[in-house]
Scaffold this motif. Structure first.
Motif, short mmCIF file in Angstrom:
data_model
loop_
_atom_site.label_atom_id
_atom_site.label_comp_id
_atom_site.label_asym_id
_atom_site.label_seq_id
_atom_site.Cartn_x
_atom_site.Cartn_y
_atom_site.Cartn_z
N MET A 94 0.82 -1.21 0.00
CA MET A 94 0.00 0.00 0.00
C MET A 94 0.85 1.26 0.00
N ILE A 95 1.90 1.28 0.83
CA ILE A 95 2.79 2.45 0.87
C ILE A 95 3.49 2.63 -0.47
N GLU A 96 3.93 1.53 -1.09
CA GLU A 96 4.58 1.61 -2.39
C GLU A 96 3.65 2.23 -3.43
N VAL A 97 2.38 1.81 -3.42
CA VAL A 97 1.41 2.34 -4.38
C VAL A 97 1.17 3.83 -4.12
N ILE A 98 1.02 4.21 -2.86
CA ILE A 98 0.73 5.60 -2.53
C ILE A 98 1.88 6.51 -2.94
N THR A 100 4.08 6.09 -5.11
CA THR A 100 4.33 6.09 -6.55
C THR A 100 3.24 6.88 -7.29
N LEU A 101 1.98 6.56 -7.00
CA LEU A 101 0.88 7.23 -7.70
C LEU A 101 0.74 8.70 -7.29
N GLY A 102 0.98 8.99 -6.01
CA GLY A 102 0.84 10.37 -5.53
C GLY A 102 1.71 11.35 -6.32
N PRO A 103 3.03 11.15 -6.36
CA PRO A 103 3.88 12.06 -7.14
C PRO A 103 3.54 12.09 -8.63
N VAL A 104 3.13 10.94 -9.19
CA VAL A 104 2.78 10.92 -10.62
C VAL A 104 1.59 11.84 -10.89
N ILE A 105 0.57 11.76 -10.03
CA ILE A 105 -0.61 12.61 -10.21
C ILE A 105 -0.25 14.09 -10.05
N ILE A 106 0.56 14.39 -9.03
CA ILE A 106 0.97 15.78 -8.80
C ILE A 106 1.76 16.31 -10.00
N LEU A 107 2.68 15.50 -10.52
CA LEU A 107 3.49 15.92 -11.66
C LEU A 107 2.64 16.14 -12.91
N LEU A 108 1.58 15.36 -13.07
CA LEU A 108 0.68 15.57 -14.20
C LEU A 108 -0.03 16.91 -14.09
N PHE A 109 -0.48 17.24 -12.88
CA PHE A 109 -1.15 18.53 -12.67
C PHE A 109 -0.19 19.70 -12.90
N LEU A 110 1.09 19.48 -12.67
CA LEU A 110 2.08 20.53 -12.92
C LEU A 110 2.53 20.56 -14.38
N ALA A 111 2.63 19.39 -15.00
CA ALA A 111 3.19 19.31 -16.36
C ALA A 111 2.26 19.91 -17.39
#
Length: 293
Positions: A94-98, A100-111
């Protein structure tokens, strides 16, 4: 800079806001004392840059606070005193998923808005005027690529030359930023700017326009701006270029199309007289506006 304070009443707050707003407007094209944020934007690109900064902070601040709190919690919770027997856990799905997905989503909102801004910076309207800026140690040379080309140099204005140039007002022509010959462009006009250098690398930077382009010897780099407010705007060389790097300012005067046309016609024969006539016309128009009010 917009200053904020706790006023004793609504009238005091309103009065301060009006004074601060007038001060910012009057000095929009140059830095002010105790400035903590950007200079006021004069182009839509600069406005988008300012918006993207505020937008990015909406992610940066919560993430920074979250990481700090997690560090403090780990320091306290897993200290030797509170956790004498260390955990042998080596994996947590669960921690690995969080994380990993958390930064990816944030980076998409920034990119996405970042790419949109980058696209806008390299997608100018049809330019109506082309100006070539050449960096020298330590001044700028300008060439208007019109039917009848115009060339001149812009050198730091010395104190002893202020009176002759009619530029004694330090609020309008600040020390270390004012020049003898400003670049003059018409308002609401797309200007193509070609930037190069004759000796070492320089950089043509104008904060109010959201423009910063390196000038490299042997290469023409291209950028553009479209100033939407008349006024006098200041920038500086932003690439360390030698001992007088700090004394290499940039000044752009944005005027009406009529004023620009008159200045350009006169500047082809006498740049000094053209500049003085333009300054006199601007000062007279301000006097008329104040008198009407």
């Amino acid at each position: 800079m917009k200053r904020q304070f706790i006023a004793g009443g609504a009238l005091g707050a309103t009065t301060f806001a009006l004074i601060a707003g007038a001060s910012v407007s009057a000095q929009a094209g140059q830095p002010v004392d105790w400035q903590l944020s950007w200079q006021a934007a004069a182009t839509r690109i600069a406005e988008q840059i300012h918006w993207f900064e505020r937008y990015s902070l909406m992610f940066i601040i919560p993430v920074t606070v979250l990481v700090m709190l997690l560090l403090l919690w780990c320091i306290f919770r897993f200290s030797k005193r509170n956790n004498p027997v260390a955990s042998k856990t080596s994996h947590n799905t669960m921690i690995e998923v969080i994380w990993t997905l958390g930064p990816v989503i944030i980076l998409l909102f920034l990119a996405i808005p970042s790419f949109q801004l980058l696209t806008a910076q390299y997608s100018p309207d049809d330019p109506k005027l082309t100006v070539k800026a050449t960096g020298y140690q330590w001044y700028w040379g300008y060439e208007y690529q019109t039917d009848e080309p115009l060339s001149f140099d812009a050198v730091l204005l010395k104190d002893e030359d202020r009176a002759a140039a009619g530029k004694q007002d330090l609020a309008v022509y600040p020390r270390l930023l004012a020049v003898d010959n400003e670049v003059v462009v018409p308002v609401n006009t797309t200007v193509r700017l070609l930037v190069t250098a004759a000796d070492v690398i320089h950089s043509w930077a104008m904060p109010s326009f959201g423009v910063k382009m390196d000038g490299i010897p042997g290469r023409n780099n291209e950028t553009w701006f479209k100033a939407e407010r008349e006024g006098l705007y200041y920038g500086q060389c932003s690439e360390l270029c030698g001992k007088d790097h700090a004394f290499m300012p940039i000044a752009v005067r944005v005027v009406s199309q009529e004023q620009y046309d008159k200045w350009l016609a006169a500047a082809r024969t006498d740049i000094d007289s053209a500049n003085k006539a333009l300054i006199a016309e601007i000062e007279n128009s301000k006097s008329v506006t104040v008198a009407r009010n």
